[in-house]
Design a protein around this motif. Structure first.
Motif, PDB file in Angstrom:
ATOM      1  N   GLY A  15       0.817  -1.217   0.000  1.00 19.17           N
ATOM      2  CA  GLY A  15       0.000   0.000   0.000  1.00 19.17           C
ATOM      3  C   GLY A  15       0.849   1.264   0.000  1.00 19.17           C
ATOM      4  N   PHE A  19       7.358  -0.500   1.443  1.00 17.98           N
ATOM      5  CA  PHE A  19       8.647  -0.624   0.771  1.00 17.98           C
ATOM      6  C   PHE A  19       8.630  -1.659  -0.368  1.00 17.98           C
ATOM      7  CE2 PHE A  19      12.993  -2.826   1.130  1.00 17.98           C
ATOM      8  CZ  PHE A  19      13.483  -2.153   0.032  1.00 17.98           C
ATOM      9  N   ILE A  20       8.473  -2.936  -0.010  1.00 17.52           N
ATOM     10  CA  ILE A  20       8.842  -3.970  -0.987  1.00 17.52           C
ATOM     11  C   ILE A  20       7.766  -4.211  -2.051  1.00 17.52           C
ATOM     12  CG2 ILE A  20       8.071  -6.181   0.004  1.00 17.52           C
ATOM     13  CD1 ILE A  20      11.663  -5.325  -1.145  1.00 17.52           C
ATOM     14  N   ASP A  42      -3.563  -2.823   1.193  1.00 17.39           N
ATOM     15  CA  ASP A  42      -3.233  -2.258   2.506  1.00 17.39           C
ATOM     16  C   ASP A  42      -4.144  -2.862   3.564  1.00 17.39           C
ATOM     17  OD1 ASP A  42      -1.538   0.553   3.142  1.00 17.39           O
ATOM     18  OD2 ASP A  42      -3.027   0.005   4.687  1.00 17.39           O
ATOM     19  N   THR A  89       3.048  -8.517   2.463  1.00 11.81           N
ATOM     20  CA  THR A  89       2.653  -7.978   3.770  1.00 11.81           C
ATOM     21  C   THR A  89       3.730  -8.297   4.808  1.00 11.81           C
ATOM     22  OG1 THR A  89       1.685 -10.085   4.354  1.00 11.81           O
ATOM     23  CG2 THR A  89       0.227  -8.514   3.264  1.00 11.81           C
ATOM     24  N   ASN A  91       5.274 -10.309   8.052  1.00  8.80           N
ATOM     25  CA  ASN A  91       5.425 -11.769   8.142  1.00  8.80           C
ATOM     26  C   ASN A  91       4.200 -12.528   8.677  1.00  8.80           C
ATOM     27  OD1 ASN A  91       7.919 -10.793   7.554  1.00  8.80           O
ATOM     28  ND2 ASN A  91       8.862 -11.305   9.500  1.00  8.80           N
ATOM     29  N   TRP A  93       1.203 -12.278   8.218  1.00  9.18           N
ATOM     30  CA  TRP A  93       0.122 -12.495   7.265  1.00  9.18           C
ATOM     31  C   TRP A  93       0.482 -13.471   6.145  1.00  9.18           C
ATOM     32  CZ3 TRP A  93      -4.749 -11.214   8.017  1.00  9.18           C
ATOM     33  CH2 TRP A  93      -5.044 -10.173   8.906  1.00  9.18           C
ATOM     34  N   HIS A  94       1.761 -13.794   6.002  1.00  9.71           N
ATOM     35  CA  HIS A  94       2.169 -14.597   4.830  1.00  9.71           C
ATOM     36  C   HIS A  94       1.400 -15.915   4.753  1.00  9.71           C
ATOM     37  CE1 HIS A  94       6.440 -12.557   4.637  1.00  9.71           C
ATOM     38  NE2 HIS A  94       5.456 -11.700   4.486  1.00  9.71           N
ATOM     39  N   GLU A 111       6.720 -13.267   0.071  1.00  7.32           N
ATOM     40  CA  GLU A 111       7.900 -12.655   0.686  1.00  7.32           C
ATOM     41  C   GLU A 111       8.480 -13.568   1.771  1.00  7.32           C
ATOM     42  OE1 GLU A 111      10.227 -10.789   0.623  1.00  7.32           O
ATOM     43  OE2 GLU A 111       9.731  -9.455  -1.013  1.00  7.32           O
ATOM     44  N   LYS A 112       9.700 -13.285   2.131  1.00  5.05           N
ATOM     45  CA  LYS A 112      10.395 -14.018   3.197  1.00  5.05           C
ATOM     46  C   LYS A 112      10.318 -13.221   4.484  1.00  5.05           C
ATOM     47  CE  LYS A 112      13.182 -11.667   4.383  1.00  5.05           C
ATOM     48  NZ  LYS A 112      13.091 -10.265   4.895  1.00  5.05           N
ATOM     49  N   LEU A 138      10.681 -14.874  -2.132  1.00  8.49           N
ATOM     50  CA  LEU A 138      11.565 -13.781  -2.520  1.00  8.49           C
ATOM     51  C   LEU A 138      12.877 -13.719  -1.740  1.00  8.49           C
ATOM     52  CD1 LEU A 138      11.828 -11.701  -4.650  1.00  8.49           C
ATOM     53  CD2 LEU A 138       9.602 -12.748  -4.655  1.00  8.49           C
ATOM     54  N   ASN A 140      15.627 -12.799  -2.875  1.00  9.00           N
ATOM     55  CA  ASN A 140      15.991 -12.140  -4.130  1.00  9.00           C
ATOM     56  C   ASN A 140      17.483 -12.145  -4.429  1.00  9.00           C
ATOM     57  OD1 ASN A 140      15.381 -10.487  -1.757  1.00  9.00           O
ATOM     58  ND2 ASN A 140      16.368  -8.850  -2.893  1.00  9.00           N
ATOM     59  N   GLN A 185       8.199   0.651   8.661  1.00  2.00           N
ATOM     60  CA  GLN A 185       8.924  -0.611   8.492  1.00  2.00           C
ATOM     61  C   GLN A 185       9.573  -1.059   9.806  1.00  2.00           C
ATOM     62  OE1 GLN A 185       9.156   1.911   6.132  1.00  2.00           O
ATOM     63  NE2 GLN A 185       7.929   0.845   4.606  1.00  2.00           N
ATOM     64  N   TRP A 188       6.675  -2.765  12.655  1.00  3.67           N
ATOM     65  CA  TRP A 188       6.256  -4.176  12.657  1.00  3.67           C
ATOM     66  C   TRP A 188       7.451  -5.121  12.787  1.00  3.67           C
ATOM     67  CZ3 TRP A 188       8.053  -7.669   9.279  1.00  3.67           C
ATOM     68  CH2 TRP A 188       8.443  -7.260   7.998  1.00  3.67           C
ATOM     69  N   ARG A 189       8.622  -4.702  12.276  1.00  2.86           N
ATOM     70  CA  ARG A 189       9.805  -5.588  12.355  1.00  2.86           C
ATOM     71  C   ARG A 189      10.257  -5.827  13.796  1.00  2.86           C
ATOM     72  NH1 ARG A 189      10.396  -3.767   7.210  1.00  2.86           N
ATOM     73  NH2 ARG A 189      11.436  -5.110   5.702  1.00  2.86           N
TER      74      ARG A 189
HETATM   75  P1  NAD Z   1       5.927  -2.325   4.805  1.00  2.00           P
HETATM   76  O1  NAD Z   1       5.545  -2.035   6.210  1.00  2.00           O
HETATM   77  O2  NAD Z   1       6.677  -1.300   4.052  1.00  2.00           O
HETATM   78  O3  NAD Z   1       4.617  -2.665   3.954  1.00  2.00           O
HETATM   79  C1  NAD Z   1       3.680  -3.625   4.359  1.00  2.00           C
HETATM   80  C2  NAD Z   1       2.375  -3.377   3.597  1.00  2.00           C
HETATM   81  O4  NAD Z   1       1.499  -4.470   3.815  1.00  2.00           O
HETATM   82  C3  NAD Z   1       1.606  -2.122   4.044  1.00  2.00           C
HETATM   83  O5  NAD Z   1       1.079  -1.460   2.926  1.00  2.00           O
HETATM   84  C4  NAD Z   1       0.478  -2.694   4.899  1.00  2.00           C
HETATM   85  O6  NAD Z   1      -0.677  -1.886   4.965  1.00  2.00           O
HETATM   86  C5  NAD Z   1       0.192  -3.949   4.114  1.00  2.00           C
HETATM   87  N1  NAD Z   1      -0.550  -4.964   4.868  1.00  2.00           N
HETATM   88  C6  NAD Z   1      -0.362  -5.402   6.136  1.00  2.00           C
HETATM   89  N2  NAD Z   1      -1.239  -6.378   6.431  1.00  2.00           N
HETATM   90  C7  NAD Z   1      -2.017  -6.535   5.326  1.00  2.00           C
HETATM   91  C8  NAD Z   1      -3.110  -7.371   5.016  1.00  2.00           C
HETATM   92  N3  NAD Z   1      -3.586  -8.259   5.888  1.00  2.00           N
HETATM   93  N4  NAD Z   1      -3.702  -7.250   3.791  1.00  2.00           N
HETATM   94  C9  NAD Z   1      -3.246  -6.360   2.886  1.00  2.00           C
HETATM   95  N5  NAD Z   1      -2.192  -5.551   3.127  1.00  2.00           N
HETATM   96  C10 NAD Z   1      -1.594  -5.641   4.325  1.00  2.00           C
HETATM   97  O7  NAD Z   1       6.726  -3.685   4.846  1.00  2.00           O
HETATM   98  P2  NAD Z   1       7.919  -4.103   3.863  1.00  2.00           P
HETATM   99  O8  NAD Z   1       9.198  -3.563   4.366  1.00  2.00           O
HETATM  100  O9  NAD Z   1       7.525  -3.813   2.481  1.00  2.00           O
HETATM  101  O10 NAD Z   1       7.946  -5.683   4.136  1.00  2.00           O
HETATM  102  C11 NAD Z   1       6.894  -6.515   3.706  1.00  2.00           C
HETATM  103  C12 NAD Z   1       7.390  -7.958   3.608  1.00  2.00           C
HETATM  104  O11 NAD Z   1       8.436  -8.030   2.672  1.00  2.00           O
HETATM  105  C13 NAD Z   1       7.972  -8.532   4.894  1.00  2.00           C
HETATM  106  O12 NAD Z   1       7.628  -9.874   5.011  1.00  2.00           O
HETATM  107  C14 NAD Z   1       9.470  -8.383   4.736  1.00  2.00           C
HETATM  108  O13 NAD Z   1      10.200  -9.347   5.462  1.00  2.00           O
HETATM  109  C15 NAD Z   1       9.624  -8.569   3.259  1.00  2.00           C
HETATM  110  N6  NAD Z   1      10.768  -7.839   2.680  1.00  2.00           N
HETATM  111  C16 NAD Z   1      11.606  -8.507   1.842  1.00  2.00           C
HETATM  112  C17 NAD Z   1      12.671  -7.866   1.244  1.00  2.00           C
HETATM  113  C18 NAD Z   1      13.555  -8.606   0.289  1.00  2.00           C
HETATM  114  O14 NAD Z   1      14.634  -8.132  -0.005  1.00  2.00           O
HETATM  115  N7  NAD Z   1      13.137  -9.751  -0.202  1.00  2.00           N
HETATM  116  C19 NAD Z   1      12.928  -6.518   1.553  1.00  2.00           C
HETATM  117  C20 NAD Z   1      12.049  -5.865   2.401  1.00  2.00           C
HETATM  118  C21 NAD Z   1      10.977  -6.530   2.961  1.00  2.00           C
END
Ligand code: NAD
Length: 390
Positions: A15, A19-20, A42, A89, A91, A93-94, A111-112, A138, A140, A185, A188-189
């Protein structure tokens, strides 16, 4: 017959301000074979709608939550419906999201770390196998061409028997209590209810674990770990140091940190064999260093024919000629590209190119969760050395 159409992608998460999710959207469309058509972006339904508008999507395909997305997508004719969903989302929620989409007949990119705990990871592994759907994860960093070259060199025996692996993922961005400022970010982490039982080790330690096993083909068997929370009041680890043993007798050191001031995304790996060693740095990903006793360091440079000759997988993962740097987005897109080619073959009932199967999957996700579990068990135990469960 070949499938001559774009794959239809849906997204959960990603949303406004996330970030990712945006990285997924950019990476997925890089090669022109995937189109984002739907999403529940979101946790806040209003923001999901806002994101859909910003992305120019058909408002009827932008949903209030992922359950509504499954229900309404299933009502569409198969020719319009999403082929797969990307779960981006936090973790916690995965698992429910991936499970419900798989059970509804959709393919999944996730996602991981793959799930919240080992129990969910094993349950998801069963669901994926039973569903016969394509599942991508991912990690990646395995998408970088020079990581694929390293993998082909190590597994091809160029280094000789592997003796030692050193892998690190230091960051510094959580060296202050950033989560108390409302930083999205960071919040939640550092929350065990959303991140899981590990903080830094789950977030980035799993990338280091995955990279070491991907490149070497070895499995971590035993771990002696020390997790620490340095920032006062933080509820999860922000630094971790592990000694490792691998299934061929090799020894290893893995450290991950989010309080190493000045470090950005310093993922790097050193693999030492009986004949040669190699070294790769994520922040300088176009080069792989190969060293041998009593000889100059070789610098293998992405995009050259000698790289393609040694590693067809690296060549397949390369878009630009040498000297034009490729990095994070391209590596991410390589995971999507292989996932999409495999999915296209599945939909067309043909066999995918063998090289297309080279993307992280549900088994890698289980390894990641077992790794987190073992690191936590070792940290708590007096005996320290802990067997990694299977
Ligand atoms: P973030 O906080 O930037 O974004 C999370 C998004 O998910 C937000 O928009 C939030 O509103 C939405 N969300 C939360 N619960 C939801 C739901 N039930 N339904 C719909 N949307 C929902 O988080 P991020 O940093 O983007 O991380 C997200 C995931 O990606 C994590 O699991 C993280 O470990 C992973 N990640 C991976 C990498 C990579 O290099 N592979 C890098 C960053 C993050």
């Amino acid at each position: 017959m070949k499938l001559n159409r774009k794959l239809r992608m849906g997204m959960v998460g990603g949303g406004p301000g996330a970030f990712i999710g945006e990285v997924h959207r950019k990476a997925a469309r890089m090669d022109g074979g995937i189109e984002l058509v739907a999403g529940a972006f979101d946790i806040n339904p209003r923001k999901s709608k806002q994101m859909g508008r910003e992305l120019g999507l058909n408002p009827k395909r932008v949903y209030r939550n992922y359950k509504e997305m499954i229900e309404r997508e299933l009502k569409l004719p198969e020719s319009d419906r999403i082929d797969f969903v990307s779960v981006t989302t936090p973790n916690n929620w995965h698992f429910p999201i991936a499970r419900d989409f798989l059970n509804a007949g959709f393919h999944v990119m996730c996602e991981k770390p793959m799930t919240f705990n080992v129990k969910e990871a094993k349950a998801l592994q069963k669901i994926v196998k039973r569903s016969r759907k394509v599942f991508g994860l991912l990690h990646n960093y395995t998408g970088y061409p020079m990581v694929k070259l390293a993998r082909d060199m190590v597994r091809g025996g160029d280094l000789g028997k592997i003796r030692k692996i050193v892998v690190q993922y230091p960051q510094g961005w959580l060296s202050t209590p950033l989560e108390r400022t409302g930083h999205m970010q960071a919040s939640w982490r550092t929350d065990p209810k959303q991140s899981g039982a590990a903080g830094c080790m789950g977030d980035i330690g799993t990338h280091a674990e995955n990279l070491s096993e991907y490149i070497t083909g070895l499995k971590i068997t035993n771990i002696c770990a020390d997790l620490t929370t340095f920032v006062k009041g933080r509820r999860l680890d922000d630094d971790g140091n592990c000694l490792l043993r691998f299934n061929n007798g090799a020894r290893g050191i893995l450290h991950a940190s989010q309080v190493s001031i000045g470090e950005e995304n310093g993922l790097a790996i050193w693999v030492y064999g009986e004949a040669k060693s190699l070294e790769w740095h994520q922040e300088h990903p176009n080069y792989l260093y190969v060293k041998e006793p009593n000889g100059p360091v070789q610098v293998w440079s992405r995009g050259n024919e000698y790289v393609a000759a040694r590693s067809p997988a690296a060549a397949r993962a390369t878009r630009l000629p040498f000297g034009h740097p490729e990095a994070f987005f391209e590596a991410f897109a390589n995971i999507y590209c292989n996932f999409a080619d495999t999915l296209r073959a599945r939909l067309a009932r043909t066999k995918p190119d063998k090289l297309a199967l080279d993307f992280p999957n549900v088994d890698d996700g289980v390894r990641g969760m077992l790794f987190i579990d073992s690191v936590l068990a070792s940290t708590k135990s007096k005996q320290k050395w802990t067997k990694m469960k299977k």
